[in-house]
Motif scaffolding. Sequence first.
Motif, PDB file in Angstrom:
ATOM      1  N   LEU A  14       0.845  -1.201   0.000  1.00 27.73           N
ATOM      2  CA  LEU A  14       0.000   0.000   0.000  1.00 27.73           C
ATOM      3  C   LEU A  14       0.882   1.254   0.000  1.00 27.73           C
ATOM      4  N   ALA A  15       1.917   1.236   0.841  1.00 21.07           N
ATOM      5  CA  ALA A  15       2.804   2.392   0.967  1.00 21.07           C
ATOM      6  C   ALA A  15       3.565   2.631  -0.337  1.00 21.07           C
ATOM      7  N   LEU A  16       3.980   1.538  -0.983  1.00 18.59           N
ATOM      8  CA  LEU A  16       4.722   1.684  -2.239  1.00 18.59           C
ATOM      9  C   LEU A  16       3.832   2.288  -3.313  1.00 18.59           C
ATOM     10  N   GLY A  17       2.501   2.080  -3.178  1.00 18.24           N
ATOM     11  CA  GLY A  17       1.584   2.577  -4.208  1.00 18.24           C
ATOM     12  C   GLY A  17       1.059   3.964  -3.920  1.00 18.24           C
ATOM     13  N   SER A  18       1.279   4.485  -2.734  1.00 20.09           N
ATOM     14  CA  SER A  18       0.661   5.774  -2.416  1.00 20.09           C
ATOM     15  C   SER A  18       1.691   6.899  -2.463  1.00 20.09           C
ATOM     16  N   GLY A  19       1.209   8.084  -2.751  1.00 22.00           N
ATOM     17  CA  GLY A  19       2.089   9.235  -2.875  1.00 22.00           C
ATOM     18  C   GLY A  19       1.608  10.127  -4.006  1.00 22.00           C
ATOM     19  N   ASP A  20       2.475  11.040  -4.445  1.00 20.76           N
ATOM     20  CA  ASP A  20       2.089  11.973  -5.509  1.00 20.76           C
ATOM     21  C   ASP A  20       1.783  11.245  -6.815  1.00 20.76           C
ATOM     22  N   TYR A  21       2.377  10.096  -6.983  1.00 18.75           N
ATOM     23  CA  TYR A  21       2.119   9.291  -8.176  1.00 18.75           C
ATOM     24  C   TYR A  21       1.486   7.985  -7.717  1.00 18.75           C
ATOM     25  N   PRO A  22       0.130   7.923  -7.563  1.00 18.60           N
ATOM     26  CA  PRO A  22      -0.522   6.745  -6.989  1.00 18.60           C
ATOM     27  C   PRO A  22      -0.418   5.548  -7.935  1.00 18.60           C
ATOM     28  N   MET A  23      -0.222   4.383  -7.361  1.00 16.80           N
ATOM     29  CA  MET A  23      -0.177   3.142  -8.148  1.00 16.80           C
ATOM     30  C   MET A  23      -1.073   2.124  -7.449  1.00 16.80           C
ATOM     31  N   SER A  24      -1.729   1.268  -8.251  1.00 17.81           N
ATOM     32  CA  SER A  24      -2.550   0.210  -7.652  1.00 17.81           C
ATOM     33  C   SER A  24      -1.632  -0.873  -7.111  1.00 17.81           C
ATOM     34  N   ALA A  25      -2.187  -1.713  -6.221  1.00 16.22           N
ATOM     35  CA  ALA A  25      -1.399  -2.812  -5.660  1.00 16.22           C
ATOM     36  C   ALA A  25      -0.866  -3.700  -6.771  1.00 16.22           C
ATOM     37  N   ALA A  26      -1.705  -3.922  -7.784  1.00 18.79           N
ATOM     38  CA  ALA A  26      -1.290  -4.788  -8.906  1.00 18.79           C
ATOM     39  C   ALA A  26      -0.084  -4.172  -9.613  1.00 18.79           C
ATOM     40  N   ASP A  27      -0.146  -2.848  -9.835  1.00 20.14           N
ATOM     41  CA  ASP A  27       0.969  -2.158 -10.499  1.00 20.14           C
ATOM     42  C   ASP A  27       2.249  -2.282  -9.666  1.00 20.14           C
ATOM     43  N   VAL A  28       2.091  -2.130  -8.338  1.00 25.20           N
ATOM     44  CA  VAL A  28       3.247  -2.204  -7.458  1.00 25.20           C
ATOM     45  C   VAL A  28       3.889  -3.587  -7.544  1.00 25.20           C
ATOM     46  N   LEU A  29       3.049  -4.626  -7.472  1.00 23.62           N
ATOM     47  CA  LEU A  29       3.577  -5.990  -7.512  1.00 23.62           C
ATOM     48  C   LEU A  29       4.230  -6.270  -8.867  1.00 23.62           C
ATOM     49  N   ARG A  30       3.608  -5.742  -9.941  1.00 25.96           N
ATOM     50  CA  ARG A  30       4.177  -5.941 -11.285  1.00 25.96           C
ATOM     51  C   ARG A  30       5.547  -5.275 -11.361  1.00 25.96           C
ATOM     52  N   THR A  31       5.632  -4.077 -10.812  1.00 28.21           N
ATOM     53  CA  THR A  31       6.908  -3.358 -10.838  1.00 28.21           C
ATOM     54  C   THR A  31       7.969  -4.075 -10.012  1.00 28.21           C
ATOM     55  N   LEU A  32       7.550  -4.573  -8.849  1.00 26.03           N
ATOM     56  CA  LEU A  32       8.496  -5.295  -7.995  1.00 26.03           C
ATOM     57  C   LEU A  32       9.024  -6.535  -8.704  1.00 26.03           C
ATOM     58  N   ALA A  33       8.145  -7.153  -9.535  1.00 23.70           N
ATOM     59  CA  ALA A  33       8.559  -8.356 -10.267  1.00 23.70           C
ATOM     60  C   ALA A  33       9.461  -7.991 -11.440  1.00 23.70           C
ATOM     61  N   GLY A  34       9.659  -6.680 -11.681  1.00 23.02           N
ATOM     62  CA  GLY A  34      10.558  -6.248 -12.745  1.00 23.02           C
ATOM     63  C   GLY A  34       9.869  -5.959 -14.055  1.00 23.02           C
ATOM     64  N   ASP A  35       8.544  -5.744 -14.001  1.00 23.69           N
ATOM     65  CA  ASP A  35       7.773  -5.562 -15.228  1.00 23.69           C
ATOM     66  C   ASP A  35       7.156  -4.170 -15.326  1.00 23.69           C
ATOM     67  N   GLY A  36       7.703  -3.189 -14.636  1.00 20.05           N
ATOM     68  CA  GLY A  36       7.086  -1.868 -14.625  1.00 20.05           C
ATOM     69  C   GLY A  36       7.647  -0.962 -15.710  1.00 20.05           C
ATOM     70  N   THR A  37       6.991   0.189 -15.918  1.00 22.43           N
ATOM     71  CA  THR A  37       7.516   1.194 -16.846  1.00 22.43           C
ATOM     72  C   THR A  37       8.735   1.827 -16.172  1.00 22.43           C
ATOM     73  N   PRO A  38       9.604   2.472 -16.952  1.00 24.05           N
ATOM     74  CA  PRO A  38      10.787   3.113 -16.335  1.00 24.05           C
ATOM     75  C   PRO A  38      10.411   4.077 -15.228  1.00 24.05           C
ATOM     76  N   ALA A  39       9.312   4.815 -15.411  1.00 24.05           N
ATOM     77  CA  ALA A  39       8.890   5.757 -14.377  1.00 24.05           C
ATOM     78  C   ALA A  39       8.513   5.017 -13.109  1.00 24.05           C
ATOM     79  N   GLU A  40       7.733   3.963 -13.276  1.00 27.67           N
ATOM     80  CA  GLU A  40       7.305   3.174 -12.113  1.00 27.67           C
ATOM     81  C   GLU A  40       8.505   2.538 -11.420  1.00 27.67           C
TER      82      GLU A  40
END
Lengths: 342, 269
Positions: free
Chosen positions: A35-61
């Motif tokens: 939840l913390a990784l997804g919240s802030g000025d650039y909100p991300m869903s839990a799914a997006d966070v997990l995808r990014t953690l798995a190495g599949d995110g956009t460069p910005a993410e």
Amino acid sequence: MIVLRTPGDISLRLHPRALAVGLTCALLTLAVGVLALGSGDYPMSAADVLRTLAGDGTPAEEFIVHELRLPRLATAIAVGAALALAGAVFQTLVRNPLGSPDLLGFTQGAATGALVVVVVGGTSTMLSGAAAVSGFATGLLVYVIAWRRGVHGYRLVLAGIGVAAILTGINGWLLTRAPLMDAARAVLWLTGSLDGRGWIHALPVLIALALLGPVVLAGAGPALRLMEMGDDSANALGVPVERLRLALLGAAVLLVSLASAAAGPVNFVALTAPHLARRLTRAPGPNLLPSALLGALLLVVADEIAQRAVPGHQLPVGVVTGLIGGGYLIWLLAAERRAGRL
Amino acid sequence: MRSRLRGSAMTLAYERRTISRELTVEIPDRSFTVVIGPNACGKSTLLRALSRLLQPSTGAVLLDGADIHRRPAREIAKTLGLLPQSSIAPDGIGVAELVSRGRYPHQGLLRQWSREDEAVVAESMAATGVTDLADRPVAELSGGQRQRVWLAMALAQQTPLLLLDEPTTYLDIAHQIEIMDLCARLHEEEGRTLVAVLHDLNQAARYATHLIAMRDGQVVATGPPQTVVTAALVEEVFGLPCRVIDDPETGTPLVVPAARRRTPIGVTT
């Protein structure tokens, strides 16, 4: 009590309630962490966070998660776990439920080092290093003062209170010597804050936890449980009391110093987490692992509150842990009084 | 007479205060040895030295011929047990849990609770009569019950030698006798060597097979109660004029303090 036995004379004892508490804390920490990784000025869903953690995110993410938010989360987890583990060790060693690093002067010692850097001028890395070194040195000093053919709990507490009082005075004097801007920065550090913490802050604490954690938990845990019964009893059961006490104090002071170096002297986690853990597990003994896991959860939740409680304004996490910890203790007092135990 | 445990030419001191010099004692194997003497005669200090809590500044305590301070604490704890004068029951601990802590020297990282541990703890609780209390919190027990629980913990350690530091202090007379009877049974039936510090001379004379009488940090007399407990020795060690008669129950020596010579009221001397 669950006992696991294998034919090879291996047997393990598990306390189901403690296990459940530990597991719940770990899972909740992960959930709040996502939840913390997804919240802030650039909100991300839990799914997006997990995808990014798995190495599949956009460069910005990738940048936001790995460079900005994950280090802060890792610092919160490591500092929370380190403070709580050290707090549980201190409380058992001095046989005093108030035996926290604040009471024993170690946090004040870390602050002195940090303030000297603020006054003299230096980078934030130097500030962290100075905090770690002076915190550890204070631990040594308290031990030496308290030593008289071995160190007893109450002597350690008295020596700690004395050293803490002196250092509080010195810290106040140092603050008055600092330029105004630096003094403001120092006060923020003294409150305990996770703002802008990077891997350089998280890593020393994580490494210390990885090295000292297993040694303290598995190596000294059972012996520490015996030390609750008094030095004579522990000695009679074959615990080398004085050596173990020195080793455990050293390990706990190191954890507190590194945690303070990373996030400043965050209030009340070391005091509250072991209490809360004991209440939840209902198991006698120092409850080291549940305390550490609960400490991590407490600090992660506190930091999330600190960042979101006042919109557009971040609170230092130490303010939140102070409010939560102090509130909990007062509630505990009221509850114990109602139950007629106090 | 063989002795696995002996203290040889020990100087025992706290900080600057020296309690004993050149103190040598032998604990006969399979004896129930009781150390007696007036307050501050050094008997508790002797027990602390024998149980490794106090390191002699010169001389040594030898267990099976080796200095107990040069061997690993855990190894000693499998041979030599101690019931300290005061122990703290951790908050909220139950009886069975406390007794099971006596198994510590026999346990390890991967051997946390073997069948043997379980059997020994059950045996120890049965021997001290606390089996029915197994699930009760220690804090709720009476003084006599609590002392039996601590004794059960020391028994669970399964040491051939067991030291007891004033095991009957703070207990009423009935519970004192109960604990002493229990110790005598452990000594007779299990063949353990017991060493106790006791205040009560008559209890010492009744239960001990071997007495060590101390005064001013030195051993004054050793031997079976029949030879040690005499009117002359009691006067010498305790400064108490008395008569020694046969205990009508056991035939052991019984010390009867001499009556104070009364001064008639109204007469000044």
